[in-house]
Design a protein around this motif. Structure first.
Motif, PDB file in Angstrom:
ATOM      1  N   ALA A 131      19.129   7.121 -18.611  1.00 36.27           N
ATOM      2  CA  ALA A 131      19.991   7.768 -17.603  1.00 36.27           C
ATOM      3  C   ALA A 131      21.043   8.636 -18.303  1.00 36.27           C
ATOM      4  N   GLN A 132      21.589   8.129 -19.402  1.00 35.44           N
ATOM      5  CA  GLN A 132      22.586   8.922 -20.160  1.00 35.44           C
ATOM      6  C   GLN A 132      21.931  10.149 -20.803  1.00 35.44           C
ATOM      7  N   LEU A 133      20.746   9.929 -21.341  1.00 31.85           N
ATOM      8  CA  LEU A 133      20.017  11.046 -21.948  1.00 31.85           C
ATOM      9  C   LEU A 133      19.740  12.130 -20.905  1.00 31.85           C
ATOM     10  N   SER A 134      19.445  11.688 -19.698  1.00 31.99           N
ATOM     11  CA  SER A 134      19.151  12.633 -18.626  1.00 31.99           C
ATOM     12  C   SER A 134      20.323  13.604 -18.443  1.00 31.99           C
ATOM     13  N   ARG A 135      21.538  13.068 -18.479  1.00 36.41           N
ATOM     14  CA  ARG A 135      22.731  13.931 -18.353  1.00 36.41           C
ATOM     15  C   ARG A 135      22.773  14.945 -19.494  1.00 36.41           C
ATOM     16  N   GLN A 136      22.474  14.478 -20.712  1.00 33.65           N
ATOM     17  CA  GLN A 136      22.474  15.408 -21.868  1.00 33.65           C
ATOM     18  C   GLN A 136      21.450  16.523 -21.673  1.00 33.65           C
ATOM     19  N   LEU A 137      20.261  16.113 -21.214  1.00 33.79           N
ATOM     20  CA  LEU A 137      19.189  17.107 -21.046  1.00 33.79           C
ATOM     21  C   LEU A 137      19.568  18.150 -20.006  1.00 33.79           C
ATOM     22  N   PHE A 138      20.134  17.694 -18.871  1.00 34.62           N
ATOM     23  CA  PHE A 138      20.497  18.663 -17.827  1.00 34.62           C
ATOM     24  C   PHE A 138      21.740  19.456 -18.208  1.00 34.62           C
ATOM     25  N   THR A 139      22.564  18.892 -19.075  1.00 33.87           N
ATOM     26  CA  THR A 139      23.699  19.675 -19.581  1.00 33.87           C
ATOM     27  C   THR A 139      23.156  20.832 -20.410  1.00 33.87           C
ATOM     28  N   PHE A 140      22.063  20.572 -21.130  1.00 29.11           N
ATOM     29  CA  PHE A 140      21.463  21.634 -21.931  1.00 29.11           C
ATOM     30  C   PHE A 140      20.751  22.669 -21.044  1.00 29.11           C
ATOM     31  N   THR A 141      19.875  22.188 -20.172  1.00 29.98           N
ATOM     32  CA  THR A 141      19.067  23.149 -19.387  1.00 29.98           C
ATOM     33  C   THR A 141      19.849  23.713 -18.205  1.00 29.98           C
ATOM     34  N   GLY A 142      20.899  23.002 -17.792  1.00 31.29           N
ATOM     35  CA  GLY A 142      21.540  23.302 -16.515  1.00 31.29           C
ATOM     36  C   GLY A 142      20.833  22.500 -15.437  1.00 31.29           C
ATOM     37  N   ARG A 143      21.593  22.152 -14.378  1.00 31.86           N
ATOM     38  CA  ARG A 143      20.937  21.378 -13.311  1.00 31.86           C
ATOM     39  C   ARG A 143      20.168  22.348 -12.417  1.00 31.86           C
ATOM     40  N   PRO A 144      19.153  21.839 -11.691  1.00 31.51           N
ATOM     41  CA  PRO A 144      18.355  22.749 -10.864  1.00 31.51           C
ATOM     42  C   PRO A 144      19.134  23.300  -9.679  1.00 31.51           C
ATOM     43  N   GLY A 145      18.855  24.532  -9.329  1.00 30.88           N
ATOM     44  CA  GLY A 145      19.384  25.094  -8.095  1.00 30.88           C
ATOM     45  C   GLY A 145      18.629  24.492  -6.918  1.00 30.88           C
ATOM     46  N   ASN A 146      18.998  24.884  -5.701  1.00 31.94           N
ATOM     47  CA  ASN A 146      18.442  24.212  -4.518  1.00 31.94           C
ATOM     48  C   ASN A 146      16.917  24.217  -4.468  1.00 31.94           C
TER      49      ASN A 146
END
Ligand SMILES: Nc1ncnc2c1ncn2[C@@H]1O[C@H](COP(=O)(O)OP(=O)(O)OP(=O)(O)O)[C@@H](O)[C@H]1O
Length: 441
Positions: A283-298
């Motif tokens: 779950a923590q890694l997930s935050r790192q990954l989306f911090t890198f890629t950016g979170r998805p738009g709608n």
């Protein structure tokens, strides 16, 4: 005794070196000679699988990922056999039509009820002096480009044949010989591959959810694998957990490998470290990954099944944002930045391996011509042409490769000619079982 017939250790068929070439989580790989081969002096890599405790449902002692790997090689063999007919290669010489970036299989035996060590094995092409990409040092920018091009050509081949490797990492990619002084890449370890026979390897219990979940090698988990762990305490049981496309996963993982090769960083330590392989850790890694890629738009969030509120404090994904982060990691070349921004991004924006192999970063570089020519010679012409530029003048070919083995490995053999092979049809005893696989947390 009955087990001796096919037992790699007890049958006397193989001359096995004392020291292993490598070990995996469910196997040990040895250099070995096969007395049953037409040339008994030829060396192979013999992968001896560890038998597991009999599975309750099927009573099988073959680990599901080992079964899955064997079935992946069955498919690869079938593809090569079909290609021999189309290419006019004499029937029976199918390994000449094998993809040059995939390790070749020469035989296997899977005694699915046996607990004897040596009763489950895979005989592979020996990647002499194999050096995993993760242990190569001093890769020049041009060598890094050649390696990425080969990786993409290999993935394009697999994906066109509906096979996802499923565990691309710098440990599962090795270089052992060279084309015109440039490294030739080989993929190994198809245990987590996803293909037409994967469900046969996994068994009915897993057939619904497939090989989904956070699995593979830490450092190479993809954003789509991880978010359910951040969104739900029981991701596997959650209806939120939508299927992801493992081929797109290969592209993300290949991008991570390319960043490693280009920058010398380590995926699991410097890029996407995972403190502990637990639900909370992922779950923590997930935050790192989306911090890198950016979170998805709608729209992308809806396509991924990604909950709207998750990581709302993280900026929305953009190619420029990814490029900026890659620059901070040390990627300088604008062409490479553009290619990577189409790989280490969210699944909806990821390009296919074939598309990426046609990127001008590769196709406008005449210095890559020897590599492209080698593929043509091997019967795998590119989906593109490489123009010979008049202005600017072609880059000179690099001097002998700067990839240097680390102290733990032997030096790489130089081999200018394409791999050739003769045939070696072996009797195999196929006792594939229906089994349950669970690499998820
Ligand atoms: N064909 C080969 N030629 C030379 N060495 C090999 C070959 N195949 C594997 N090896 C060596 O053996 C090691 C283990 O192989 P492999 O990754 O296939 O095993 P595994 O049990 O599937 O590993 P994992 O734990 O990653 O699932 C490799 O890292 C490599 O060093």
């Amino acid at each position: 005794m009955a087990f001796k017939g096919h037992n790699a250790l007890a049958s006397g068929r193989f001359d096995i070196a004392a020291r292993p070439l490598g070990t995996g989580s469910h196997s040990t790989v040895f250099k070995a000679k096969d007395k049953a081969y037409t040339d008994p002096s030829r060396s192979f890599a013999l992968k001896i699988y560890d038998p597991q405790r009999p599975d309750e449902a099927a009573g099988s002692t073959v680990h599901p990922s080992n079964n899955n790997e064997m079935l992946a090689f069955d498919l690869l063999q079938s593809i090569a056999e079909t290609k021999t007919i189309a290419s006019g290669i004499p029937p029976g010489f199918y390994r000449r039509a094998w993809h040059p970036n995939v390790v070749r299989r020469y035989g296997h035996h899977m005694a699915s009820k046996s607990t004897w060590h040596g009763d489950q094995w895979l005989l592979l092409e020996l990647l002499e002096g194999a050096q995993s990409l993760g242990r190569c040092s001093k890769v020049s920018a041009f060598e890094a480009k050649a390696v990425l091009y080969e990786l993409l050509r290999m993935l394009a081949f697999l994906h066109q044949n509906d096979i996802a490797h499923g565990d691309i990492s710098s440990e599962n990619l090795v270089v052992c010989r060279k084309i015109e002084g440039l490294p030739l890449l080989n993929a190994i370890d198809f245990g987590l591959s996803v293909h037409a026979k994967t469900q046969q390897a996994m068994g009915a219990a897993e057939s619904e959810r497939g090989l989904q979940g956070a699995r593979g090698t830490p450092g190479y988990f993809t954003p789509e694998m991880t978010w359910p762990y951040a969104a739900h305490s029981d991701p596997k049981g959650s209806p939120m957990f939508q299927r992801y496309d493992e081929r797109k996963g290969d592209i993300f993982q290949a991008g991570v490998v390319a960043v490693e090769v280009a920058t010398g960083k380590n995926a699991a330590k410097d890029l996407f470290p995972l403190a502990r392989v637990t639900k909370q850790g992922v779950a923590q890694l997930s935050r790192q990954l989306f911090t890198f890629t950016g979170r998805p738009g709608n729209e992308e969030a809806a396509a991924m099944g990604f909950p709207q509120g998750l990581f709302s404090d993280i900026e929305v994904s953009s190619a420029d944002g990814i490029k900026a982060k890659l620059r901070r990691w040390g990627v300088g070349d604008e062409g490479l930045l553009d290619v990577l921004s189409k790989m280490v991004c969210l699944p909806g924006s990821r390009h296919t391996a074939e598309e990426l192999s046609m990127h001008p970063y590769f196709t406008h570089d005449a210095a890559l011509q020897p590599v492209v020519k080698a593929y043509i010679d091997w019967g795998f012409p590119p989906p593109h042409t490489i123009p010979t530029p008049t202005v600017p003048a072609p880059l000179p070919l690099p001097q002998p490769t700067h990839i240097t083995p680390t102290a733990t490995n032997s030096s790489m053999a130089s081999l200018g000619s394409p791999p050739t092979d003769d045939e070696h049809m072996m009797e195999v005893d196929e006792e594939a079982d229906m089994m349950v696989i669970d690499h998820s947390l």
